[in-house]
Each structure stands twice: as structure tokens, then as C-alpha cells.
Design a protein around this motif. Structure first.
Motif, PDB file in Angstrom:
ATOM      1  N   THR A   1      40.128 -31.265  13.669  1.00 38.73           N
ATOM      2  CA  THR A   1      39.193 -30.484  12.866  1.00 38.73           C
ATOM      3  C   THR A   1      37.844 -31.157  12.665  1.00 38.73           C
ATOM      4  O   THR A   1      36.793 -30.591  12.989  1.00 38.73           O
ATOM      5  CB  THR A   1      39.802 -30.183  11.483  1.00 38.73           C
ATOM      6  N   TYR A   2      37.848 -32.346  12.116  1.00 45.26           N
ATOM      7  CA  TYR A   2      36.582 -33.019  11.821  1.00 45.26           C
ATOM      8  C   TYR A   2      35.826 -33.336  13.105  1.00 45.26           C
ATOM      9  O   TYR A   2      34.599 -33.206  13.165  1.00 45.26           O
ATOM     10  CB  TYR A   2      36.822 -34.296  11.020  1.00 45.26           C
ATOM     11  N   ALA A   3      36.547 -33.765  14.125  1.00 45.61           N
ATOM     12  CA  ALA A   3      35.894 -34.136  15.379  1.00 45.61           C
ATOM     13  C   ALA A   3      35.175 -32.947  16.001  1.00 45.61           C
ATOM     14  O   ALA A   3      34.068 -33.091  16.534  1.00 45.61           O
ATOM     15  CB  ALA A   3      36.916 -34.713  16.357  1.00 45.61           C
ATOM     16  N   ILE A   4      35.769 -31.758  15.949  1.00 43.93           N
ATOM     17  CA  ILE A   4      35.108 -30.571  16.497  1.00 43.93           C
ATOM     18  C   ILE A   4      33.825 -30.294  15.718  1.00 43.93           C
ATOM     19  O   ILE A   4      32.775 -30.003  16.307  1.00 43.93           O
ATOM     20  CB  ILE A   4      36.037 -29.346  16.450  1.00 43.93           C
ATOM     21  N   ALA A   5      33.895 -30.389  14.393  1.00 41.95           N
ATOM     22  CA  ALA A   5      32.700 -30.151  13.578  1.00 41.95           C
ATOM     23  C   ALA A   5      31.601 -31.151  13.910  1.00 41.95           C
ATOM     24  O   ALA A   5      30.421 -30.782  14.049  1.00 41.95           O
ATOM     25  CB  ALA A   5      33.059 -30.225  12.095  1.00 41.95           C
ATOM     26  N   TYR A   6      31.956 -32.422  14.053  1.00 41.41           N
ATOM     27  CA  TYR A   6      30.952 -33.438  14.371  1.00 41.41           C
ATOM     28  C   TYR A   6      30.343 -33.182  15.743  1.00 41.41           C
ATOM     29  O   TYR A   6      29.131 -33.345  15.940  1.00 41.41           O
ATOM     30  CB  TYR A   6      31.580 -34.829  14.343  1.00 41.41           C
ATOM     31  N   ALA A   7      31.168 -32.776  16.719  1.00 46.14           N
ATOM     32  CA  ALA A   7      30.657 -32.508  18.066  1.00 46.14           C
ATOM     33  C   ALA A   7      29.721 -31.304  18.066  1.00 46.14           C
ATOM     34  O   ALA A   7      28.697 -31.308  18.762  1.00 46.14           O
ATOM     35  CB  ALA A   7      31.822 -32.276  19.028  1.00 46.14           C
ATOM     36  N   CYS A   8      30.048 -30.273  17.287  1.00 45.62           N
ATOM     37  CA  CYS A   8      29.165 -29.109  17.186  1.00 45.62           C
ATOM     38  C   CYS A   8      27.819 -29.511  16.595  1.00 45.62           C
ATOM     39  O   CYS A   8      26.765 -29.066  17.070  1.00 45.62           O
ATOM     40  CB  CYS A   8      29.814 -28.023  16.325  1.00 45.62           C
ATOM     41  N   ALA A   9      27.848 -30.354  15.571  1.00 45.20           N
ATOM     42  CA  ALA A   9      26.598 -30.818  14.978  1.00 45.20           C
ATOM     43  C   ALA A   9      25.804 -31.658  15.971  1.00 45.20           C
ATOM     44  O   ALA A   9      24.577 -31.549  16.063  1.00 45.20           O
ATOM     45  CB  ALA A   9      26.889 -31.623  13.712  1.00 45.20           C
ATOM     46  N   ASN A  10      26.502 -32.491  16.723  1.00 43.60           N
ATOM     47  CA  ASN A  10      25.835 -33.362  17.687  1.00 43.60           C
ATOM     48  C   ASN A  10      25.225 -32.568  18.833  1.00 43.60           C
ATOM     49  O   ASN A  10      24.245 -33.004  19.452  1.00 43.60           O
ATOM     50  CB  ASN A  10      26.835 -34.379  18.236  1.00 43.60           C
ATOM     51  N   ALA A  11      25.792 -31.385  19.112  1.00 46.84           N
ATOM     52  CA  ALA A  11      25.288 -30.550  20.209  1.00 46.84           C
ATOM     53  C   ALA A  11      24.055 -29.747  19.816  1.00 46.84           C
ATOM     54  O   ALA A  11      23.391 -29.173  20.689  1.00 46.84           O
ATOM     55  CB  ALA A  11      26.386 -29.596  20.676  1.00 46.84           C
ATOM     56  N   GLU A  12      23.722 -29.709  18.529  1.00 43.20           N
ATOM     57  CA  GLU A  12      22.640 -28.827  18.059  1.00 43.20           C
ATOM     58  C   GLU A  12      21.324 -29.018  18.815  1.00 43.20           C
ATOM     59  O   GLU A  12      20.680 -28.022  19.185  1.00 43.20           O
ATOM     60  CB  GLU A  12      22.435 -29.049  16.557  1.00 43.20           C
ATOM     61  N   PRO A  13      20.891 -30.252  19.129  1.00 45.25           N
ATOM     62  CA  PRO A  13      19.632 -30.379  19.876  1.00 45.25           C
ATOM     63  C   PRO A  13      19.713 -29.876  21.313  1.00 45.25           C
ATOM     64  O   PRO A  13      18.680 -29.671  21.952  1.00 45.25           O
ATOM     65  CB  PRO A  13      19.366 -31.901  19.851  1.00 45.25           C
ATOM     66  N   ARG A  14      20.922 -29.648  21.808  1.00 43.22           N
ATOM     67  CA  ARG A  14      21.094 -29.248  23.215  1.00 43.22           C
ATOM     68  C   ARG A  14      21.239 -27.744  23.395  1.00 43.22           C
ATOM     69  O   ARG A  14      21.362 -27.281  24.535  1.00 43.22           O
ATOM     70  CB  ARG A  14      22.323 -29.941  23.809  1.00 43.22           C
TER      71      ARG A  14
ATOM     72  N   VAL B   1      21.890 -20.506  18.004  1.00 43.63           N
ATOM     73  CA  VAL B   1      23.281 -20.664  18.428  1.00 43.63           C
ATOM     74  C   VAL B   1      24.083 -21.279  17.284  1.00 43.63           C
ATOM     75  O   VAL B   1      23.661 -22.252  16.668  1.00 43.63           O
ATOM     76  CB  VAL B   1      23.380 -21.552  19.686  1.00 43.63           C
ATOM     77  N   ARG B   2      25.235 -20.692  16.980  1.00 42.97           N
ATOM     78  CA  ARG B   2      26.113 -21.201  15.935  1.00 42.97           C
ATOM     79  C   ARG B   2      27.427 -21.647  16.569  1.00 42.97           C
ATOM     80  O   ARG B   2      28.113 -20.843  17.212  1.00 42.97           O
ATOM     81  CB  ARG B   2      26.366 -20.136  14.870  1.00 42.97           C
ATOM     82  N   ALA B   3      27.784 -22.908  16.386  1.00 40.34           N
ATOM     83  CA  ALA B   3      29.034 -23.449  16.915  1.00 40.34           C
ATOM     84  C   ALA B   3      29.788 -24.113  15.777  1.00 40.34           C
ATOM     85  O   ALA B   3      29.218 -24.928  15.039  1.00 40.34           O
ATOM     86  CB  ALA B   3      28.756 -24.451  18.031  1.00 40.34           C
ATOM     87  N   PHE B   4      31.055 -23.766  15.606  1.00 41.61           N
ATOM     88  CA  PHE B   4      31.815 -24.294  14.473  1.00 41.61           C
ATOM     89  C   PHE B   4      33.315 -24.197  14.742  1.00 41.61           C
ATOM     90  O   PHE B   4      33.758 -23.371  15.544  1.00 41.61           O
ATOM     91  CB  PHE B   4      31.465 -23.529  13.189  1.00 41.61           C
ATOM     92  N   PRO B   5      34.112 -25.049  14.052  1.00 43.95           N
ATOM     93  CA  PRO B   5      35.563 -24.971  14.183  1.00 43.95           C
ATOM     94  C   PRO B   5      36.190 -24.087  13.115  1.00 43.95           C
ATOM     95  O   PRO B   5      35.668 -23.971  11.998  1.00 43.95           O
ATOM     96  CB  PRO B   5      35.998 -26.430  13.986  1.00 43.95           C
ATOM     97  N   VAL B   6      37.303 -23.468  13.472  1.00 42.87           N
ATOM     98  CA  VAL B   6      38.131 -22.723  12.524  1.00 42.87           C
ATOM     99  C   VAL B   6      39.582 -23.047  12.846  1.00 42.87           C
ATOM    100  O   VAL B   6      40.020 -22.834  13.977  1.00 42.87           O
ATOM    101  CB  VAL B   6      37.905 -21.199  12.652  1.00 42.87           C
ATOM    102  N   ASN B   7      40.307 -23.595  11.902  1.00 42.67           N
ATOM    103  CA  ASN B   7      41.753 -23.732  12.082  1.00 42.67           C
ATOM    104  C   ASN B   7      42.384 -22.355  11.909  1.00 42.67           C
ATOM    105  O   ASN B   7      42.038 -21.634  10.970  1.00 42.67           O
ATOM    106  CB  ASN B   7      42.341 -24.695  11.055  1.00 42.67           C
TER     107      ASN B   7
END
Length: 277
Positions: A119-132, A137-143
Motif C-alpha cells: 500500500t504505502y509503496a504504491i502511494a510513494y511511487a505514484c507521488a514520485n512519478a508526478e513529474p513524469r 493525471v491522477r495516480a493512486f492506490p486503492v486496497n
């Protein structure tokens, strides 16, 4: 004529182009390859979110991307069959998927997760991808269990009735394909946790930071009682989590719309420093 499909991997290029003319959402199921007791398949955490995604795709105007079957299974190291990725590898995969799917033309990237440790790792990766990714574009995790009501969680998926390879998960797999479960080997086991004033925080500290923590906590690899699993219970479980996920996605969408990005204020130059040319 080729039948219609909600699965991105089954579509042709022309079908994807046609979808993107009217919709912009892709659901990426994310699971794991890890033990689920003596009775359940290694892909349990991938099979369930993939099925939930299939059930809700048309309702939320989405296609379903190929499932990410490998992830952060390091707490299960010690059991046979566990295939974990390194944390940085998993982060890079999710970040690259964000950039690649946005390049295809998707603007809402829903990572539908079936393995809590991701869960947390997906959220961090989505945030890290924001400049790319392009603006908007909205990217986020949902359990897939996040939207359940307290009453639903108490019946299917909480610490009291188990959180891993329990009746709910096992039954859900049986509803998807009963051949994948060896119900004769289903058992009951609950970790011998000591009394704690804040069990959720304790479990996070114990499980997330300790490779092999599940192997330490359980002999059989399960947390719960899988002996009463059935196709009927699994079908009801899938219906509940599918409805809950649709509600949750609507809540998330309305939140993004209600709180749009604020215009960025230019940073003032440093006192005494001439502006750059």
C-alpha cells in the motif's frame, strides 16, 4: 467479429484508441506471489483484485491492465514459493507504469491492490512519478477492501476473523476457480500477539520492517480460520468488495474535483541578487 473485453491486454491498438476517445481510466490490479497457507494458491492476492477490477470496470468506465503479480512479499520469506521483489524494484515498476500508461493516454490510474504490504509503496511511487506525467493525471492506490463498512469488515476481513488466507480470501478464490483451493488442508491459526494498546501500529512495526515476520508469527502461514470456506461465501465477499470499491472510487473522484490544484506562486528572488536572464 472479435468480442468486446475490459482487459487491456486482450485489446487491439484500435480498440484502445476507441476506448480513449470516451474514457480515461485504467485499473492496474497489484497482487503478490506468496504463500497462502497449505490450502491456497500463491496468486491469491493477485486473483482477487483482478476479479474485482473485472466486475467494476464497465461501471467506472475503465479498462483493466495486466496484473502486477510480483511485489513486496518479504514478510513471507521462509515459506516455500514466495517470490518477493526488492522495495526499490517494486517502486520503480509502479513509477514506470504511471509514466507509460499516462503516455498511452490514460488520465486516471487506479492501482487496485490485493496485498497490504504494497500500500504505502504504491502511494510513494505514484507521488514520485508526478513529474513524469502530464498535468491532470491522477495516480493512486486503492486496497480492494478499503471501502467496506465496519460491519462488512467484521464479517469478512479484520483482525478478529483473520487477515491472511482466511475464510474470506479462500472463499473468494473458490468463487473465481474452486480448483485452486485444497479445502481438505484448510486450517485455523491466529498469531500469538501479546496484548497491546495500539495493535495496528505494533503490527506495522513488526510486519513491515521485518523480512520473514509472517514466518515468525505463524506456523502454517495463515491468519484466520479457512475451514468454513465456500464458493457461496466467496461470491458474496466479491460482491461486497466490488460494491465497496465503486463507492470508494466515487468518493476519491469527488475529493479530487472538490480540491483542484492551486496556482503556484512564483518564488521571489533573493534580496540583492539580480534576476537571471
Amino acid at each position: 467479429m472479435k468480442p468486446a473485453t475490459v482487459f487491456l491486454g486482450e485489446m487491439t491498438t484500435l480498440e484502445v484508441e476507441g476506448f480513449l476517445r470516451e474514457h480515461d481510466t485504467v485499473i492496474v490490479p497489484v497482487g503478490s506471489t506468496e504463500q497462502h497457507g497449505p490450502h491456497g494458491p500463491l496468486l491469491t492476492d493477485a486473483l482477487i483484485p483482478t476479479e474485482v477490477a473485472r466486475r467494476i470496470a464497465i461501471r467506472v468506465g475503465a479498462v483493466v491492465a495486466p496484473t502486477v503479480n510480483y511485489s513486496l512479499s518479504y514478510p513471507h520469506v521462509g515459506f516455500t514459493g514466495v517470490v518477493p521483489l526488492r522495495i526499490l524494484t517494486f517502486l520503480a515498476i509502479i513509477e514506470d507504469l504511471c509514466a507509460a500508461l499516462a503516455e498511452v493516454g490514460f488520465r486516471r490510474l487506479v492501482f487496485l491492490n490485493g496485498h497490504f504490504d504494497n500500500t504505502y509503496a504504491i502511494a510513494y511511487a505514484c507521488a514520485n512519478a508526478e513529474p513524469r506525467v502530464p498535468a491532470g493525471v491522477r495516480a493512486f492506490p486503492v486496497n480492494y477492501w478499503d471501502g467496506m463498512t465496519p460491519a462488512e469488515a467484521a464479517e469478512f476481513f479484520d483482525p478478529a476473523n483473520g487477515l491472511h488466507a482466511n475464510r474470506g480470501e479462500t472463499s473468494a478464490v473458490m468463487a473465481i476457480d474452486p480448483r485452486l483451493v485444497d479445502l481438505e488442508l484448510a486450517n485455523a491459526e491466529f498469531p500469538a500477539f501479546p496484548a497491546a494498546t495500539s495493535p495496528a501500529a505494533v503490527h506495522t512495526a513488526f510486519f513491515f520492517t521485518s523480512p520473514g515476520s509472517v514466518h515468525r508469527a505463524t506456523a502454517s502461514g495463515i491468519w484466520g480460520d479457512a475451514r468454513g470456506s465456500s464458493v457461496e461465501f466467496g461470491e458474496r465477499y466479491l460482491e461486497v468488495v466490488a460494491e465497496a470499491t465503486v463507492r470508494l472510487l466515487d468518493d476519491i473522484e469527488r475529493t479530487f474535483e472538490a480540491l483542484p490544484p492551486r496556482p503556484r506562486t512564483p518564488k521571489p528572488g533573493r534580496p540583492g541578487k539580480p534576476p537571471s536572464r
